[in-house]
Design an enzyme around this catalytic site. Structure first.
Site, PDB file in Angstrom:
ATOM      1  N   PHE A  69       0.859  -1.188   0.000  1.00  0.00           N
ATOM      2  CA  PHE A  69       0.000   0.000   0.000  1.00  0.00           C
ATOM      3  C   PHE A  69       0.890   1.231   0.000  1.00  0.00           C
ATOM      4  O   PHE A  69       1.652   1.462   0.932  1.00  0.00           O
ATOM      5  CB  PHE A  69      -0.947   0.058   1.211  1.00  0.00           C
ATOM      6  CG  PHE A  69      -1.871   1.237   1.120  1.00  0.00           C
ATOM      7  CD1 PHE A  69      -3.034   1.169   0.369  1.00  0.00           C
ATOM      8  CD2 PHE A  69      -1.547   2.443   1.718  1.00  0.00           C
ATOM      9  CE1 PHE A  69      -3.861   2.277   0.234  1.00  0.00           C
ATOM     10  CE2 PHE A  69      -2.376   3.556   1.592  1.00  0.00           C
ATOM     11  CZ  PHE A  69      -3.532   3.470   0.847  1.00  0.00           C
ATOM     12  N   ASP A  71       9.126   3.004   2.203  1.00  0.00           N
ATOM     13  CA  ASP A  71       7.939   3.785   2.520  1.00  0.00           C
ATOM     14  C   ASP A  71       7.640   3.565   4.002  1.00  0.00           C
ATOM     15  O   ASP A  71       7.088   2.537   4.391  1.00  0.00           O
ATOM     16  CB  ASP A  71       6.769   3.344   1.639  1.00  0.00           C
ATOM     17  CG  ASP A  71       5.478   4.107   1.946  1.00  0.00           C
ATOM     18  OD1 ASP A  71       5.436   4.829   2.963  1.00  0.00           O
ATOM     19  OD2 ASP A  71       4.516   3.977   1.165  1.00  0.00           O
ATOM     20  N   LYS A 122       2.028  10.939   7.459  1.00  0.00           N
ATOM     21  CA  LYS A 122       1.152  10.654   8.596  1.00  0.00           C
ATOM     22  C   LYS A 122       1.594  11.361   9.891  1.00  0.00           C
ATOM     23  O   LYS A 122       1.283  12.518  10.061  1.00  0.00           O
ATOM     24  CB  LYS A 122       0.994   9.139   8.761  1.00  0.00           C
ATOM     25  CG  LYS A 122       0.181   8.571   7.588  1.00  0.00           C
ATOM     26  CD  LYS A 122      -0.362   7.189   7.811  1.00  0.00           C
ATOM     27  CE  LYS A 122      -1.400   6.882   6.722  1.00  0.00           C
ATOM     28  NZ  LYS A 122      -1.080   5.792   5.823  1.00  0.00           N
TER      29      LYS A 122
HETATM   30  C1  LIG Z   1      -1.173   5.940   4.341  1.00  0.00           C
HETATM   31  C2  LIG Z   1      -0.045   5.446   3.522  1.00  0.00           C
HETATM   32  C3  LIG Z   1       0.282   6.050   2.299  1.00  0.00           C
HETATM   33  C4  LIG Z   1      -0.534   7.147   1.677  1.00  0.00           C
HETATM   34  O1  LIG Z   1      -0.610   8.298   2.457  1.00  0.00           O
HETATM   35  P1  LIG Z   1      -1.769   9.372   2.173  1.00  0.00           P
HETATM   36  O2  LIG Z   1      -1.446  10.495   3.105  1.00  0.00           O
HETATM   37  O3  LIG Z   1      -3.071   8.699   2.485  1.00  0.00           O
HETATM   38  O4  LIG Z   1      -1.662   9.740   0.740  1.00  0.00           O
HETATM   39  C5  LIG Z   1       1.385   5.566   1.619  1.00  0.00           C
HETATM   40  N1  LIG Z   1       2.124   4.562   2.111  1.00  0.00           N
HETATM   41  C6  LIG Z   1       1.835   3.959   3.277  1.00  0.00           C
HETATM   42  C7  LIG Z   1       2.716   2.860   3.786  1.00  0.00           C
HETATM   43  C8  LIG Z   1       0.732   4.365   4.014  1.00  0.00           C
HETATM   44  O5  LIG Z   1       0.422   3.742   5.155  1.00  0.00           O
END
Ligand SMILES: *Cc1c(COP(=O)(O)O)cnc(C)c1O
Length: 397
Positions: free
Chosen positions: A140, A225, A254
């Site tokens: 994700f 990520d 986040k």
């Molecule tokens: C939440 C998330 C994203 C995307 O972040 P947004 O602020 O919703 O665009 C990307 N990578 C990971 C691992 C995430 O948990």
């Protein structure tokens, strides 16, 4: 029927791309979210790690208010005061030279994709438009059309094609699969060190170290990520520190926004970052003074208030207590720090609803995994309060 008209209004006027639990949250105080009826819910979801500091953290609030009173949005056509300090602190904590500020996580992932490809053409010498990025299955990385194109989740991509070329999938946690996926045209591996949305999937011990060695041997960038796993969630600043490796670049978001606003960043050394020159990339709001002031204080609070140690200690305790429940409905309890997935033998949604009635906010991920990820500021007493309710719900199954 819930009496609050906010539910009917949202259902009528907002797109139905979520299915919220039937509660209207009107206020937050630390680990508590307060409903419109005054009921206090222990927030064990913390907006997917965006509220790692707890709601309305007084120091982050004060930094935001002070900056709003000066100036909030400048655009990077001009210099502004807080940005340099924010990124200096981010670079010190992450151990990289330089950062490119964005807003949402997906934008920082897009930034990483651009950086990886430029590096592929200009440094590795890949032929024009041939660069490939290897990603993991069940990844994700956000919701842009490029990013969902390399997702393995059908719901995220149905009828959103055509998708962008240049991504190859390997099996998460399986080093041989990555070895086969990497070719001379691969510029980068892009991966979550622990997969969040996939259900808090922790790869086998040593996997990241092997991946680091594989990337070194094939002249491939390793880009992590850590939007959800980073900034203390796993009990260390970054999940990669559990394996003692260093990625070539890092994506954060986040919790970087301190529970107040979206703040994200792509972080790397000059050898990668300096491939961005003026005009090559940008964002109207990215790095705005308000975001920078909030981001700086978010980092300072994590450091000053010992939230990362708290995540390590209470995370360990949380896993032990959940495992000790010995519920026949539980297949596995896994995670790191205050980031735990409870895999069930059934749909998690009815359990989330039962926990809501008990005063707990949780959220299922992938139908049968219950995600437990409270703010890192939670105390042992507050966690015990929540665990007693979790035990009661599982005891009645
Ligand atoms: C939440 C998330 C994203 C995307 O972040 P947004 O602020 O919703 O665009 C990307 N990578 C990971 C691992 C995430 O948990």
């Amino acid at each position: 029927m819930h009496p609050n008209p906010a539910i009917a209004l949202e259902n009528q006027f907002c797109a139905h791309n979520y299915s919220p639990l039937p509660v209207v949250i009107v206020k937050g105080e630390g680990v508590w979210a307060i409903g419109d009826d005054g009921k206090r819910y222990l927030d064990m979801m913390s907006a997917y790690s965006a509220v790692s500091h707890g709601h309305v953290h007084p120091r982050i609030r004060a930094a935001a208010v002070a900056q709003i009173d000066k100036i909030s949005v400048v655009s990077r056509a001009f210099y502004s005061e807080p940005l340099g300090n924010f990124l200096k602190t981010l670079c010190r904590i992450s151990g990289f030279d330089s950062a490119l500020p964005m807003n949402s996580g997906a934008e920082a992932v897009e930034t990483a994709i651009k950086a990886a490809r430029r590096w592929g053409y200009r440094v590795k010498g890949i032929a024009a438009n041939q660069a490939k990025i290897v990603v993991a299955d069940n990844n994700f990385h956000g919701r842009t059309s490029t990013i969902v194109g390399f997702s393995s989740e059908p719901d995220y991509k149905a009828d959103f094609g055509p998708f962008c070329d240049g991504f190859t999938e390997a099996r998460f946690g399986d080093i041989e699969s990555f070895r086969q996926a990497i070719t001379a045209d691969t510029c980068a591996v892009l991966i979550e060190p622990i997969q969040g949305e996939a259900g808090i999937r922790v790869p086998p011990a040593g996997f990241l170290r092997e991946l680091r060695a594989l990337c070194d041997a094939t002249n491939t960038l390793l880009i992590l990520d850590e939007i959800q796993s980073g900034l203390g969630r796993t009990g260390k600043w970054f999940a990669f520190q559990h394996e003692g490796i260093r990625p070539d670049a890092l994506i954060l978001g986040k919790a970087l926004g301190g529970g107040i606003m979206p703040v994200s960043a792509f972080v790397a050394d000059h050898s990668i970052m300096d491939l961005f020159d003026a005009g090559s990339h940008g964002s109207t709001f990215g790095g705005n003074p308000l975001a920078a002031a909030v981001g700086l204080e978010a980092l300072n609070v994590l450091e000053d208030e010992g939230l990362i140690d708290n995540s390590a200690q209470l995370g360990h305790y949380l896993v032990e207590r959940l495992r000790a429940m010995n519920s026949p409905a539980i297949r596995e309890v896994r995670g790191r720090g205050l980031w735990v997935g409870v895999e069930l033998d059934r749909d998690a949604r009815p359990i989330c609803e039962a926990l809501l009635a008990e005063g707990l906010l949780t959220k299922e991920t992938h139908e049968n995994v219950l995600r437990i990820a409270p703010p890192l500021s939670i105390t042992r007493e507050e966690l015990d309060w929540g665990l007693a309710r979790i035990e009661r719900v599982f005891g009645q199954l």
